[in-house]
Design a protein around this motif. Sequence first.
Motif, mmCIF file in Angstrom:
data_model
loop_
_atom_site.group_PDB
_atom_site.id
_atom_site.type_symbol
_atom_site.label_atom_id
_atom_site.label_comp_id
_atom_site.label_asym_id
_atom_site.label_seq_id
_atom_site.Cartn_x
_atom_site.Cartn_y
_atom_site.Cartn_z
ATOM 1 N N SER A 21 35.623 68.566 66.705
ATOM 2 C CA SER A 21 34.731 67.750 65.875
ATOM 3 C C SER A 21 33.849 66.809 66.689
ATOM 4 N N ASP A 22 34.304 66.392 67.864
ATOM 5 C CA ASP A 22 33.574 65.410 68.664
ATOM 6 C C ASP A 22 33.200 66.045 70.001
ATOM 7 N N CYS A 23 31.907 66.147 70.270
ATOM 8 C CA CYS A 23 31.465 66.799 71.504
ATOM 9 C C CYS A 23 31.917 66.054 72.750
ATOM 10 N N ARG A 24 32.220 64.767 72.629
ATOM 11 C CA ARG A 24 32.699 64.018 73.788
ATOM 12 C C ARG A 24 34.042 64.552 74.255
ATOM 13 N N ASN A 25 34.845 65.029 73.303
ATOM 14 C CA ASN A 25 36.129 65.627 73.670
ATOM 15 C C ASN A 25 35.933 66.941 74.422
ATOM 16 N N ILE A 26 34.873 67.650 74.095
ATOM 17 C CA ILE A 26 34.561 68.886 74.825
ATOM 18 C C ILE A 26 34.196 68.546 76.269
ATOM 19 N N GLY A 27 33.394 67.492 76.452
ATOM 20 C CA GLY A 27 33.023 67.071 77.798
ATOM 21 C C GLY A 27 34.234 66.651 78.612
ATOM 22 N N SER A 28 35.140 65.887 77.991
ATOM 23 C CA SER A 28 36.347 65.443 78.689
ATOM 24 C C SER A 28 37.257 66.621 79.013
ATOM 25 N N ALA A 29 37.313 67.588 78.118
ATOM 26 C CA ALA A 29 38.128 68.783 78.360
ATOM 27 C C ALA A 29 37.557 69.588 79.524
ATOM 28 N N ALA A 30 36.227 69.671 79.599
ATOM 29 C CA ALA A 30 35.584 70.385 80.706
ATOM 30 C C ALA A 30 35.929 69.721 82.039
ATOM 31 N N ARG A 31 35.944 68.393 82.045
ATOM 32 C CA ARG A 31 36.316 67.659 83.266
ATOM 33 C C ARG A 31 37.766 67.962 83.648
ATOM 34 N N MET A 155 43.677 65.222 77.145
ATOM 35 C CA MET A 155 44.980 65.048 77.782
ATOM 36 C C MET A 155 45.801 66.322 77.714
ATOM 37 N N ALA A 156 45.778 66.967 76.559
ATOM 38 C CA ALA A 156 46.530 68.212 76.390
ATOM 39 C C ALA A 156 45.973 69.301 77.297
ATOM 40 N N VAL A 157 44.642 69.397 77.358
ATOM 41 C CA VAL A 157 44.014 70.383 78.243
ATOM 42 C C VAL A 157 44.382 70.088 79.696
ATOM 43 N N GLN A 158 44.358 68.802 80.089
ATOM 44 C CA GLN A 158 44.692 68.426 81.462
ATOM 45 C C GLN A 158 46.135 68.792 81.799
ATOM 46 N N THR A 159 47.063 68.476 80.899
ATOM 47 C CA THR A 159 48.484 68.721 81.150
ATOM 48 C C THR A 159 48.768 70.203 81.352
ATOM 49 N N LEU A 160 48.262 71.050 80.468
ATOM 50 C CA LEU A 160 48.566 72.476 80.559
ATOM 51 C C LEU A 160 47.749 73.156 81.655
ATOM 52 N N SER A 161 46.538 72.660 81.919
ATOM 53 C CA SER A 161 45.751 73.197 83.035
ATOM 54 C C SER A 161 46.440 72.891 84.363
ATOM 55 N N TYR A 162 47.077 71.725 84.446
ATOM 56 C CA TYR A 162 47.842 71.368 85.647
ATOM 57 C C TYR A 162 48.969 72.368 85.886
#
Length: 259
Positions: A21-31, A155-162
């Motif tokens: 819903s929020d494009c800022r979350n997409i940007g943070s997930a990309a990072r 945070m979830a993307v970061q944790t599982l990507s790690y």
Amino acid sequence: MLDPSLGSLLDNVRIVLVNTSDCRNIGSAARAMKTMGLSQLVLVDPIEMPNGQAQALSAGASDVLANAKVVSTLEEAITDCGLVVGTSARSRTLPWPMLEPRSCGEKLIEEAHNFPVALVFGRESSGLTNDELQLCHFHVQIPANPEYSSLNLAMAVQTLSYEVRMSYLALENQKHNNTEVTATNVEEDEEYPVVEETERLYQHFEDALKATGFIVPSHPGLVMTKLRRLLNRARPDNKEVKMLRGMLASVERAAKNKA
């Protein structure tokens, strides 16, 4: 020096964000993705497309955003994947095969040798629907503090990507040290069908069970949901899928002749 065969592994790991819903979350997930060496981002029906705000929060991962693929449905995002893991923050009425984050990373890297694999994240407020989760082979849940389990999307993307990266680096280290790599069994894993093929199998099952009267179209119940769960646990390979479809074709012919 990185083995060339390993370099493509992370390119075979796909992060799928559903109905963000929020494009800022997409940007943070990309990072979060780029810090772990992941670059394949797929957006399923985003409510707000990435814009300047998303780019600002990507903090240097604007290339991941620029190359993101946008599709309308989750089926489109994963149709060519051989393994799909969906994230779930809560238990469901009908339990699904589960992976811990560590084993999730290991399994994704293990099977990325043979085909694209996907890690699917749902909506910020409600996650993935039951129908979407049923398209996944496994579910994964981050064991956060039960008294405060508030993880945002990035945070979830970061944790599982790690966890994906740790498994990748472990395999790289094995290669570097010339030790035997046991993380994948190519002869076995190459036989697994991609999602497109398993969806055809499920449709064939449904058609055959309707033809025999086992499924009543007006009252289908949970037959297909339970069947999906059973087959996801079994993970039939390509030869087994062909055998099952041959059996179903025989059932359909028998039902037609009887009619």
